[in-house]
Write a protein that holds these residues in place. Structure first.
Motif, PDB file in Angstrom:
ATOM      1  N   LEU A 158     -34.111  37.429  18.939  1.00  0.00           N
ATOM      2  CA  LEU A 158     -35.487  37.689  19.363  1.00  0.00           C
ATOM      3  C   LEU A 158     -36.198  36.411  19.794  1.00  0.00           C
ATOM      4  O   LEU A 158     -36.876  36.376  20.829  1.00  0.00           O
ATOM      5  CB  LEU A 158     -36.261  38.363  18.224  1.00  0.00           C
ATOM      6  N   LEU A 159     -36.034  35.341  18.994  1.00  0.00           N
ATOM      7  CA  LEU A 159     -36.716  34.089  19.316  1.00  0.00           C
ATOM      8  C   LEU A 159     -36.143  33.440  20.567  1.00  0.00           C
ATOM      9  O   LEU A 159     -36.876  32.855  21.370  1.00  0.00           O
ATOM     10  CB  LEU A 159     -36.611  33.122  18.128  1.00  0.00           C
ATOM     11  N   ALA A 160     -34.815  33.520  20.744  1.00  0.00           N
ATOM     12  CA  ALA A 160     -34.194  32.910  21.915  1.00  0.00           C
ATOM     13  C   ALA A 160     -34.686  33.561  23.199  1.00  0.00           C
ATOM     14  O   ALA A 160     -34.799  32.901  24.247  1.00  0.00           O
ATOM     15  CB  ALA A 160     -32.673  33.009  21.815  1.00  0.00           C
ATOM     16  N   GLU A 161     -34.983  34.864  23.143  1.00  0.00           N
ATOM     17  CA  GLU A 161     -35.518  35.546  24.316  1.00  0.00           C
ATOM     18  C   GLU A 161     -36.899  35.022  24.665  1.00  0.00           C
ATOM     19  O   GLU A 161     -37.286  34.955  25.836  1.00  0.00           O
ATOM     20  CB  GLU A 161     -35.588  37.055  24.057  1.00  0.00           C
ATOM     21  N   ALA A 162     -37.668  34.633  23.636  1.00  0.00           N
ATOM     22  CA  ALA A 162     -39.033  34.163  23.865  1.00  0.00           C
ATOM     23  C   ALA A 162     -39.084  32.678  24.197  1.00  0.00           C
ATOM     24  O   ALA A 162     -39.704  32.280  25.194  1.00  0.00           O
ATOM     25  CB  ALA A 162     -39.895  34.450  22.629  1.00  0.00           C
ATOM     26  N   SER A 163     -38.439  31.852  23.361  1.00  0.00           N
ATOM     27  CA  SER A 163     -38.536  30.407  23.556  1.00  0.00           C
ATOM     28  C   SER A 163     -37.491  29.699  22.707  1.00  0.00           C
ATOM     29  O   SER A 163     -37.421  29.915  21.494  1.00  0.00           O
ATOM     30  CB  SER A 163     -39.935  29.915  23.167  1.00  0.00           C
ATOM     31  N   TYR A 164     -36.702  28.821  23.347  1.00  0.00           N
ATOM     32  CA  TYR A 164     -35.735  28.031  22.591  1.00  0.00           C
ATOM     33  C   TYR A 164     -36.449  27.005  21.716  1.00  0.00           C
ATOM     34  O   TYR A 164     -35.972  26.664  20.629  1.00  0.00           O
ATOM     35  CB  TYR A 164     -34.767  27.332  23.546  1.00  0.00           C
ATOM     36  N   VAL A 165     -37.582  26.490  22.186  1.00  0.00           N
ATOM     37  CA  VAL A 165     -38.341  25.535  21.372  1.00  0.00           C
ATOM     38  C   VAL A 165     -38.791  26.203  20.080  1.00  0.00           C
ATOM     39  O   VAL A 165     -38.698  25.612  18.990  1.00  0.00           O
ATOM     40  CB  VAL A 165     -39.553  24.998  22.164  1.00  0.00           C
ATOM     41  N   ALA A 166     -39.269  27.444  20.183  1.00  0.00           N
ATOM     42  CA  ALA A 166     -39.681  28.173  18.980  1.00  0.00           C
ATOM     43  C   ALA A 166     -38.502  28.377  18.037  1.00  0.00           C
ATOM     44  O   ALA A 166     -38.669  28.359  16.808  1.00  0.00           O
ATOM     45  CB  ALA A 166     -40.268  29.526  19.373  1.00  0.00           C
ATOM     46  N   LEU A 167     -37.311  28.530  18.583  1.00  0.00           N
ATOM     47  CA  LEU A 167     -36.103  28.705  17.767  1.00  0.00           C
ATOM     48  C   LEU A 167     -35.918  27.513  16.825  1.00  0.00           C
ATOM     49  O   LEU A 167     -35.709  27.685  15.619  1.00  0.00           O
ATOM     50  CB  LEU A 167     -34.900  28.841  18.698  1.00  0.00           C
ATOM     51  N   PHE A 168     -36.043  26.305  17.367  1.00  0.00           N
ATOM     52  CA  PHE A 168     -35.858  25.114  16.544  1.00  0.00           C
ATOM     53  C   PHE A 168     -37.034  24.901  15.596  1.00  0.00           C
ATOM     54  O   PHE A 168     -36.849  24.466  14.457  1.00  0.00           O
ATOM     55  CB  PHE A 168     -35.685  23.888  17.444  1.00  0.00           C
ATOM     56  N   LEU A 169     -38.244  25.200  16.048  1.00  0.00           N
ATOM     57  CA  LEU A 169     -39.417  24.969  15.202  1.00  0.00           C
ATOM     58  C   LEU A 169     -39.466  25.931  14.019  1.00  0.00           C
ATOM     59  O   LEU A 169     -39.816  25.536  12.894  1.00  0.00           O
ATOM     60  CB  LEU A 169     -40.692  25.083  16.038  1.00  0.00           C
ATOM     61  N   VAL A 170     -39.118  27.191  14.239  1.00  0.00           N
ATOM     62  CA  VAL A 170     -39.092  28.147  13.123  1.00  0.00           C
ATOM     63  C   VAL A 170     -37.983  27.778  12.139  1.00  0.00           C
ATOM     64  O   VAL A 170     -38.144  27.892  10.927  1.00  0.00           O
ATOM     65  CB  VAL A 170     -38.910  29.587  13.652  1.00  0.00           C
ATOM     66  N   ASP A 171     -36.852  27.345  12.660  1.00  0.00           N
ATOM     67  CA  ASP A 171     -35.771  26.863  11.790  1.00  0.00           C
ATOM     68  C   ASP A 171     -36.264  25.703  10.938  1.00  0.00           C
ATOM     69  O   ASP A 171     -36.000  25.631   9.722  1.00  0.00           O
ATOM     70  CB  ASP A 171     -34.590  26.418  12.658  1.00  0.00           C
ATOM     71  N   ALA A 172     -36.988  24.760  11.548  1.00  0.00           N
ATOM     72  CA  ALA A 172     -37.530  23.616  10.806  1.00  0.00           C
ATOM     73  C   ALA A 172     -38.495  24.081   9.714  1.00  0.00           C
ATOM     74  O   ALA A 172     -38.497  23.554   8.594  1.00  0.00           O
ATOM     75  CB  ALA A 172     -38.235  22.661  11.761  1.00  0.00           C
ATOM     76  N   PHE A 173     -39.319  25.081  10.032  1.00  0.00           N
ATOM     77  CA  PHE A 173     -40.276  25.595   9.042  1.00  0.00           C
ATOM     78  C   PHE A 173     -39.554  26.222   7.850  1.00  0.00           C
ATOM     79  O   PHE A 173     -39.922  25.993   6.695  1.00  0.00           O
ATOM     80  CB  PHE A 173     -41.201  26.627   9.697  1.00  0.00           C
ATOM     81  N   ALA A 174     -38.519  27.016   8.119  1.00  0.00           N
ATOM     82  CA  ALA A 174     -37.762  27.638   7.030  1.00  0.00           C
ATOM     83  C   ALA A 174     -37.071  26.577   6.173  1.00  0.00           C
ATOM     84  O   ALA A 174     -36.998  26.694   4.935  1.00  0.00           O
ATOM     85  CB  ALA A 174     -36.730  28.610   7.595  1.00  0.00           C
ATOM     86  N   THR A 175     -36.571  25.533   6.814  1.00  0.00           N
ATOM     87  CA  THR A 175     -35.923  24.453   6.069  1.00  0.00           C
ATOM     88  C   THR A 175     -36.926  23.719   5.195  1.00  0.00           C
ATOM     89  O   THR A 175     -36.636  23.364   4.048  1.00  0.00           O
ATOM     90  CB  THR A 175     -35.254  23.472   7.050  1.00  0.00           C
ATOM     91  N   MET A 176     -38.128  23.487   5.722  1.00  0.00           N
ATOM     92  CA  MET A 176     -39.192  22.867   4.929  1.00  0.00           C
ATOM     93  C   MET A 176     -39.576  23.747   3.744  1.00  0.00           C
ATOM     94  O   MET A 176     -39.838  23.239   2.641  1.00  0.00           O
ATOM     95  CB  MET A 176     -40.414  22.620   5.806  1.00  0.00           C
ATOM     96  N   ALA A 177     -39.622  25.058   3.956  1.00  0.00           N
ATOM     97  CA  ALA A 177     -39.960  25.976   2.872  1.00  0.00           C
ATOM     98  C   ALA A 177     -38.929  25.905   1.755  1.00  0.00           C
ATOM     99  O   ALA A 177     -39.273  25.936   0.558  1.00  0.00           O
ATOM    100  CB  ALA A 177     -40.072  27.406   3.407  1.00  0.00           C
TER     101      ALA A 177
END
Length: 453
Positions: free
Chosen positions: A183-202
């Motif tokens: 779903l995220l890749a369809e919207a934005s690859y940048v969002a893909l990495f940023l959401v991954d970073a957020f989950a890792t921070m969590a």
């Protein structure tokens, strides 16, 4: 599988006890009972991490679609990520034993989050390749620390449940990640990495907030490895020269080669049979659904049986499942074979992880885990490399070779079991009593009865 009464390290009375209450309560107790709070925080961190760790799944697509990289260059960058993973496993094991489990987990996740943000913002392919290598290192570092921390805080006779839940969380998280990533890749690859970073921070925040350091000074200095040279400080070389452990690692490598067939060679075989990507997706999805729905029922099936017998049966099921592909020619047959080898994988996960933990001296737990985890990147390289050659040269007879390899490994598990159990008993006699300060840190005193969380 023959029933085992009084298995090494498990009091016979505890093997047969059944909690009061209805079937649902008994199932909950068998599945998740007696596990300390720290385990559940580690489990939650693993689940969050896996559910959010999806950016690297789409790294090759990101490079070719968003950064105009050639397929060859994309393959090199993805390969750099894999090479970093092999180094990260070893580094994570050493740091977790020397620096501490909690410190290694928090540091690895924080650095990974920063690298993910950098990947999202980077445009130069050389920089992206370097960052991918570093992400490979930091992505793999937590694996030995996670398992070593679980072993530190979970009583031996509950570890099968803990590792079963760990395997379930890993697969559930990967299933969620696959959906979210698409779903995220369809919207934005940048969002893909940023959401991954957020989950890792969590994950890092949860571990820093709720998980105490489980590696105590007393544990660090306690019980040198059996057979270690007195003049040489125990380290990675101790694991690499531990005969019982390396035999087990070799058998685990065979199991990994078998399981890798589903993601590397089976798609080629299905294409040769005229089945498209959607059919392959259905087989993969069936395996994931079976694990998510069925893994929680595994402990009641295997708890009263010798681990070597469970691993022998599970490896034999993998051999039969993949061997059946020698005569597969339509989707229903592939789906039926998938059921067989997935059951084998489900049965293998808890005893495989528990034996790995049991064979490790307390002072070297994370180092042993790091050597154990090297089997998976090694299998991910060897399985497609030799498997592709085998399939091209021998066709469907490739699956008969895989079946023979699996059946040999199943027999080897049965032969190695008694000696392995004696080694575990010898190590356990050397272990120190549970440190009361650690027990208090995880909210559970050794004298207190097990409770269901």
């Amino acid at each position: 599988m023959s029933e085992q009464i009084g298995e090494v390290g498990v009091p016979a009375a505890q093997q047969h006890e059944r909690p009061p209450g209805g079937p649902l309560r008994r199932w909950l107790t068998d599945t998740a009972g007696g596990l300390p709070a720290t385990f559940w925080y580690l489990w939650a961190g693993l689940l969050i991490n896996r559910a959010g760790a999806f950016a690297m799944l789409f790294l090759s697509l990101y490079l070719t679609a968003a950064r105009d990289a050639s397929e060859a260059l994309a393959g090199v960058v993805v390969g750099a990520y894999g090479a970093g993973g092999a180094a990260g496993v070893l580094l994570g094991g050493v740091l977790a034993d020397r620096w501490g489990r909690r410190s290694t987990l928090v540091a690895a996740h924080l650095v990974t989050a920063a690298l993910m943000v950098a990947l999202a913002l980077s445009q130069h392919l050389g920089v992206i390749a370097a960052l991918a290598l570093l992400v490979g290192v930091t992505h793999s570092m937590p694996s030995p620390a996670f398992v070593a921390a679980i072993v530190d805080v979970v009583p031996e006779h509950r570890r099968s449940r803990a590792f079963n839940l760990q395997f379930w969380a890993f697969n559930l998280g990967m299933a969620v990640a696959s959906v979210l990533a698409g779903l995220l890749a369809e919207a934005s690859y940048v969002a893909l990495f940023l959401v991954d970073a957020f989950a890792t921070m969590a994950t890092a925040a949860l571990i820093a907030w709720k998980v105490p350091e489980t590696l105590t000074r007393r544990r660090i200095s306690a019980s040198p490895a059996v057979g270690a040279r007195p003049s040489r400080r125990p380290g990675l070389h101790t694991a690499l020269t531990d005969r019982h452990f390396m035999v087990f690692v070799g058998l685990t490598f065979v199991l990994a080669v078998l399981t890798m067939q589903a993601s590397t060679i089976m798609p080629l075989a299905m294409r040769a049979d005229g089945l498209g990507p959607s059919s392959y997706g259905m087989v993969v999805a069936l395996g994931g659904v079976l694990i998510v729905l069925g893994q929680l029922f595994v402990p009641r099936l295997i708890d009263n049986h010798r681990k070597a017998h469970v691993l022998g049966l599970s490896t034999a099921l993998l051999a039969v499942g993949f061997g059946a592909l020698a005569v597969a020619d339509d989707l229903p047959f592939y789906l039926g074979a998938c059921v067989i080898w997935t059951i084998g994988s489900m049965l293998a996960a808890p005893p495989n992880a528990q034996i790995n933990a049991d064979l490790a001296p307390p002072a070297l737990r994370a180092r042993y885990q790091s050597v154990f985890y090297l089997t998976f990147p090694a299998a991910s390289f060897l399985a497609p490399t030799l498997g592709g050659f085998s399939l091209q040269r021998w066709g469907d007879r490739h699956w008969l070779l895989i079946a023979a390899l699996g059946l040999l490994a199943a027999g080897a598990h049965l032969l190695a079991g008694p000696s392995r159990e004696r080694r575990v008993a010898s190590l356990r006699r050397q272990e120190e009593p549970v440190d009361p300060s650690l027990a208090n840190a995880v909210g559970r005193h050794p004298a207190q009865p097990d409770t269901v969380h």
